[in-house]
Design a protein around this motif. Structure first.
Motif, PDB file in Angstrom:
ATOM      1  N   ARG A 112       0.938   4.057  -2.961  1.00 15.08           N
ATOM      2  CA  ARG A 112       0.584   5.447  -2.679  1.00 15.08           C
ATOM      3  C   ARG A 112       1.727   6.409  -2.993  1.00 15.08           C
ATOM      4  O   ARG A 112       1.490   7.563  -3.342  1.00 15.08           O
ATOM      5  CB  ARG A 112       0.170   5.590  -1.210  1.00 15.08           C
ATOM      6  CG  ARG A 112      -1.098   4.830  -0.860  1.00 15.08           C
ATOM      7  CD  ARG A 112      -1.425   4.946   0.612  1.00 15.08           C
ATOM      8  NE  ARG A 112      -2.602   5.753   0.818  1.00 15.08           N
ATOM      9  CZ  ARG A 112      -3.014   6.189   2.005  1.00 15.08           C
ATOM     10  NH1 ARG A 112      -2.327   5.899   3.081  1.00 15.08           N
ATOM     11  NH2 ARG A 112      -4.083   6.930   2.114  1.00 15.08           N
ATOM     12  N   GLU A 113       2.953   5.927  -2.883  1.00 14.76           N
ATOM     13  CA  GLU A 113       4.106   6.762  -3.212  1.00 14.76           C
ATOM     14  C   GLU A 113       4.401   6.808  -4.704  1.00 14.76           C
ATOM     15  O   GLU A 113       5.312   7.517  -5.145  1.00 14.76           O
ATOM     16  CB  GLU A 113       5.350   6.239  -2.474  1.00 14.76           C
ATOM     17  CG  GLU A 113       5.310   6.457  -0.970  1.00 14.76           C
ATOM     18  CD  GLU A 113       6.500   5.827  -0.261  1.00 14.76           C
ATOM     19  OE1 GLU A 113       7.267   5.087  -0.920  1.00 14.76           O
ATOM     20  OE2 GLU A 113       6.654   6.071   0.947  1.00 14.76           O
ATOM     21  N   ARG A 153       0.836  -1.212   0.000  1.00 17.60           N
ATOM     22  CA  ARG A 153       0.000   0.000   0.000  1.00 17.60           C
ATOM     23  C   ARG A 153       0.866   1.255   0.000  1.00 17.60           C
ATOM     24  O   ARG A 153       0.601   2.229  -0.723  1.00 17.60           O
ATOM     25  CB  ARG A 153      -0.923  -0.026   1.215  1.00 17.60           C
ATOM     26  CG  ARG A 153      -1.863   1.177   1.335  1.00 17.60           C
ATOM     27  CD  ARG A 153      -2.739   0.986   2.557  1.00 17.60           C
ATOM     28  NE  ARG A 153      -3.823   1.946   2.633  1.00 17.60           N
ATOM     29  CZ  ARG A 153      -3.908   2.923   3.534  1.00 17.60           C
ATOM     30  NH1 ARG A 153      -2.928   3.078   4.445  1.00 17.60           N
ATOM     31  NH2 ARG A 153      -4.935   3.739   3.564  1.00 17.60           N
ATOM     32  N   GLU A 154       1.894   1.246   0.819  1.00 22.32           N
ATOM     33  CA  GLU A 154       2.796   2.393   0.907  1.00 22.32           C
ATOM     34  C   GLU A 154       3.469   2.661  -0.444  1.00 22.32           C
ATOM     35  O   GLU A 154       3.534   3.810  -0.905  1.00 22.32           O
ATOM     36  CB  GLU A 154       3.843   2.121   1.987  1.00 22.32           C
ATOM     37  CG  GLU A 154       4.799   3.263   2.262  1.00 22.32           C
ATOM     38  CD  GLU A 154       5.764   2.928   3.392  1.00 22.32           C
ATOM     39  OE1 GLU A 154       6.983   2.901   3.128  1.00 22.32           O
ATOM     40  OE2 GLU A 154       5.291   2.693   4.528  1.00 22.32           O
TER      41      GLU A 154
END
Length: 349
Positions: A141-142, A137-138
């Protein structure tokens, strides 16, 4: 730091895991228990040192107990809605098992009540706490994968496969569960997709009962199965990502295989419960040259479900905590899958 006094509803097999997870955090104290099984209530109440007056056969009395700071509910699906409703009426924080309710019709009045009387709530989408999923997820999103075009999610188990001759248990009882594999495993797939990509826009589904009868363990008589043991669907998400989903409890060789593959313009990620502390990352290192590497998940992504519940109880709920509306939206998607399969059409959400 403050310890929270917990009322535990449901003393079956999964309750042992929840008790262990609470103990590991060191800030929970179980002060009351509830179960419809009087023998389990006496046994577990005694093991936990719970006074008899705090052992409730009626969960509403536990929820209303002024000595209970928060409620943890580990019960079959048919009482999920009643327990959440009682917590909202009492203004009592709760962690309740998924799926949010047995059927969507039970979720609608809960939303109406929540809008009038909100209470801090968490739904047990425990795979949000798989480190590899959190790191994926990180990275998404980045923008490390560039534009995400598509993904696939599956959740496979084997305990219901034909060679196991699995008997008829409550998970096959439509009156208790509402659905079979869909609510049990599919709700986790839906939550993972929402956790990674946002809301569902449309989907098309099929549900099947692969093993139509199972033996009653008490009588040996065969019982007709009305719930699904296989589900697949494809969906379009709010960012136009398209996804393919499948779930089965009849996948021989799959113990607890929940995984996602994410395909972006800058690479591909694979994450799985089979290797929760690593991601597989495939990307172009030079024109025409692909590199495939196992990437260790950083410590910041190793958050526990009950550690996150503490953040809710402390008044500072973390980003990504599965709250009341996550449970409600999940139930909306479950209902769309059911309708799509029954009506053989695309459902818009």
């Amino acid at each position: 730091m403050k310890k929270f006094r917990i009322g535990l509803i449901g003393l079956g097999g999964m309750a042992h895991s929840h008790m262990r997870w609470m103990a590991e955090e060191g800030r929970y104290e179980i002060v009351a228990v509830s179960d419809v099984n009087e023998a389990a209530l006496a046994e577990k109440g005694g093991q936990l040192g719970i006074p008899e007056e705090k052992r409730y056969s009626d969960f509403v009395q536990l929820i209303e107990d002024p000595d209970v700071d928060a409620v943890v509910s580990v019960t079959p699906n048919n009482v999920h809605a009643e327990i959440v409703r009682a917590c909202l009426l009492a203004g009592k924080p709760f962690l309740a098992e998924k799926p949010f309710t047995r059927v969507f019709e039970e979720a609608v009045p809960l939303l109406e009540l929540f809008e009038r009387q909100p209470a801090a709530g968490m739904v047990g989408f425990s795979y949000r706490y798989t480190p590899a999923f959190r790191y994926a997820r990180e990275l998404v999103r980045e923008g490390k994968l560039g534009t995400v075009r598509s993904f696939s999610i599956q959740y496979l188990q084997s305990w219901g496969a034909a060679p196991n001759n699995t008997p008829y248990i409550w998970r096959f009882n439509q009156d208790i569960t509402g659905t079979g594999t869909l609510g049990d495993l599919g709700s986790h797939m839906i939550d993972l997709a929402r956790f990674l990509f946002g809301e569902f826009r449309e989907l098309s589904a099929q549900m099947r009962t692969l093993i139509p009868e199972r033996p009653d363990p008490a009588t040996g008589a065969m019982v007709k199965i009305k719930v699904d043991d296989f589900v697949s669907f494809q969906a379009r998400m709010s960012g136009d990502e398209v996804g393919i989903f499948q779930s089965s409890r009849n996948a021989i060789g799959s113990g607890n295989q929940h995984e996602v593959s994410i395909y972006g313009d800058a690479g591909t990620l694979h994450a799985s419960t089979l290797n929760p502390d690593q991601l597989i990352w495939i990307r172009e290192e030079a024109p025409g040259q692909l590199a495939k590497a196992a990437i260790d998940v950083p410590e910041r992504c190793k958050v526990t479900q009950y550690g996150d519940f503490l953040s809710l109880l402390d008044g500072s709920a973390s980003d990504g905590l599965p709250g009341f509306m996550d449970g409600y939206r999940n139930q909306e998607v479950l209902d769309a899958v059911i309708r799509s399969s029954a009506e053989k059409r695309v459902i818009e959400l």
